[in-house]
Design an enzyme around this catalytic site. Sequence first.
Site, short mmCIF file in Angstrom:
data_model
loop_
_atom_site.label_atom_id
_atom_site.label_comp_id
_atom_site.label_asym_id
_atom_site.label_seq_id
_atom_site.Cartn_x
_atom_site.Cartn_y
_atom_site.Cartn_z
N HIS A 63 0.68 -1.36 0.39
CA HIS A 63 0.14 -0.32 0.12
C HIS A 63 0.90 0.96 0.51
CE1 HIS A 63 -3.33 2.42 1.54
NE2 HIS A 63 -2.73 3.19 1.87
N GLU A 64 2.17 1.09 1.23
CA GLU A 64 2.77 2.50 1.06
C GLU A 64 3.11 2.48 -0.04
OE1 GLU A 64 2.22 5.13 2.89
OE2 GLU A 64 1.05 4.06 4.06
N HIS A 121 2.03 4.44 -3.15
CA HIS A 121 1.82 6.05 -2.73
C HIS A 121 3.10 6.46 -3.45
CE1 HIS A 121 -1.57 6.54 -1.34
NE2 HIS A 121 -2.15 5.38 0.71
ZN LIG Z 1 -2.53 5.10 1.64
#
Ligand SMILES: [Zn+2]
Length: 372
Positions: A66-67, A70
């Site tokens: 998830h990170e 980004h």
């Molecule tokens: Zn996030």
Amino acid sequence: MRGLNVMRIAGIRVTVDPSWLIIFFLVVWSLATGYFPEARPPIEGRAAWALGVAAALLLFGSVLVHELSHALVARRAGVVVPRIRLFLFGGVSEMTSEPPDPRSEVRIAAAGPLISFALAGVFYAIVESGLPSLAPGGGPLLEYVAALNVVLGLFNLLPGFPLDGGRILRAWLWSRSGSLLKATRWAGRAGSTVGFGLMGLGLFELIRGGSLGGLWLMVIGVFLHQAASSAYEVLLLQDTLAGCRVRQIMTQPVVAVPDHASLEELARDYFFRHPRGSFPVVSGGNFAGMVSLEQMKDVPRDDWGRTPVRQVMTPGAQVRRLGPEDDCVMALQAMVRDEVGRLPVVEEGHLVGILSRRDVMRLLKIRSDLGS
Ligand SMILES: [Zn+2]
């Protein structure tokens, strides 16, 4: 900047906050004693603990992916992400600057939840394929990880800055108002509100059932509330101090003590005359160090007459110093980090001024009063 460096992916450092280890243990424990023994067919004992560890590791991987999403989208938009920090129930991609425009901000923010939902889809698809039933507990394990990815995606979409949903809200406000600062203030208020909401919900849960989930919500709420308010303050400070150089606001001429002066003179001519906690020391015209009230007090009073300042001062080599062309925000950050109120400004060995937190605050006040 605590945290264990665990790996480096695509040039991005990944660190794990010590708090994360506690969460890791809690997840393993709650799965091994609650979730897997209640699965059908039930799994208990050593197998349940092993599955708990596997689930926690998959969860760790999911948060990391998830990170990373980004970070990689941010990099494509020109925003550098040197580090990803994983802590408590989630992570933070540390960006060195704000996104260049609202459109990039939406892309960067949306990438995380989208990846989490995609991961959930993949895990559910594997469960549906019937493959995991070959290994005992495989089905419940993947179902759990899939469900948590859905929770991770949904939670991050809450419209409170700095959560992903709050970033999307900020991008929308930014594109409407044209001001990143105003947008951050409003999205930050939404973040504080969501934080308070989570705290309230957690408290309610805690009173009603005494469950661990309630405590969890409260911790996340407090964290979100703090992150939301500090994000705005940092941005406001940077915005207000933009373009400021140390030489513009430093105090000069400086009251400096010659290094051969005695402590007697230091007390009489400096500390009693100017109410300050420390003074720069010079030797010839050159910066030699800093001397504080505490350092003077450490010497017995009877010896003050024959002790020169240079004997008790902190030598120049050990003192952090600023240059006249240094950036004011960096200077203020250095003072806060070192927990000092003033720093000497030195140019080519000469003491040219001194910068105090008060100097910076005065400028902040003037600029904010003028509204510029
Ligand atoms: Zn996030």
